[in-house]
Design a protein around this motif. Sequence first.
Motif, PDB file in Angstrom:
ATOM      1  N   ARG A 139      14.050   4.806   1.616  1.00 37.74           N
ATOM      2  CA  ARG A 139      15.277   5.586   1.432  1.00 37.74           C
ATOM      3  C   ARG A 139      14.920   7.064   1.301  1.00 37.74           C
ATOM      4  O   ARG A 139      13.877   7.408   0.763  1.00 37.74           O
ATOM      5  CB  ARG A 139      16.017   5.139   0.173  1.00 37.74           C
ATOM      6  CG  ARG A 139      16.588   3.738   0.298  1.00 37.74           C
ATOM      7  CD  ARG A 139      17.142   3.285  -1.011  1.00 37.74           C
ATOM      8  NE  ARG A 139      16.025   2.674  -1.736  1.00 37.74           N
ATOM      9  CZ  ARG A 139      16.119   2.064  -2.890  1.00 37.74           C
ATOM     10  NH1 ARG A 139      17.268   1.992  -3.503  1.00 37.74           N
ATOM     11  NH2 ARG A 139      15.068   1.525  -3.457  1.00 37.74           N
TER      12      ARG A 139
ATOM     13  N   SER B 186      11.628  10.723  -0.855  1.00 42.78           N
ATOM     14  CA  SER B 186      11.827   9.355  -0.356  1.00 42.78           C
ATOM     15  C   SER B 186      11.127   8.336  -1.240  1.00 42.78           C
ATOM     16  O   SER B 186      10.128   8.639  -1.891  1.00 42.78           O
ATOM     17  CB  SER B 186      11.332   9.216   1.082  1.00 42.78           C
ATOM     18  OG  SER B 186       9.929   9.302   1.130  1.00 42.78           O
TER      19      SER B 186
ATOM     20  N   GLN C 251      19.099   5.600   4.785  1.00 44.08           N
ATOM     21  CA  GLN C 251      18.067   4.636   5.151  1.00 44.08           C
ATOM     22  C   GLN C 251      17.144   5.261   6.192  1.00 44.08           C
ATOM     23  O   GLN C 251      17.618   5.876   7.144  1.00 44.08           O
ATOM     24  CB  GLN C 251      18.725   3.377   5.736  1.00 44.08           C
ATOM     25  CG  GLN C 251      17.753   2.291   6.153  1.00 44.08           C
ATOM     26  CD  GLN C 251      17.075   1.647   4.958  1.00 44.08           C
ATOM     27  OE1 GLN C 251      17.740   1.283   4.002  1.00 44.08           O
ATOM     28  NE2 GLN C 251      15.775   1.525   5.011  1.00 44.08           N
TER      29      GLN C 251
END
Length: 171
Positions: free
Chosen positions: A113, A109, A127
């Motif tokens: 995201r 991540s 997301q």
Amino acid sequence: QCGGQTVNAIPSPLAAEGVVYVMSGYRSAAAVAVSLDARGDLGDGATAIKWRYGRGTPYVPSPILLEDQLYFTRRNSAVISSLNFATGKPIFTETRLPALSSIYASPVSAQGRIYLVGRDGTTLVIQHGPKLKVLATNRLDDAIDASPVLVGKQLFLRSARHLYCIEETDK
């Protein structure tokens, strides 16, 4: 020692705020949150066990912790769940990841995201949040089992044949 894991426990444990999160998903499903100061054999009634969860846990990919959410895939499939890391309560469960099929790579991540890479070379960007929201789908014509690596604005993907570096450039 903490019973309740499946055989062949492969996913790496995660630790945050004094708790370690351990998962396994071969032939069954197990997720356990254990206080890092626990000692000895932690049977089912141990107070050091914060919570247990028994559905849709990963076989190979490791889970990922982002803010208050613990994300993980079911076995090696493109099905994702998210739990509140403090309580173990589901935020969303066993939701199909579009455009992906089989996954060995652990997610990474950056900037809210999450990057999930399929074995067929497809990367899905989602997301962080309470619902699955796909931001992008990118495809490489190459098999990928290795977990991606993020360095600055670069994403490294090691495939069966190549090492790819994908970089965000200033616009």
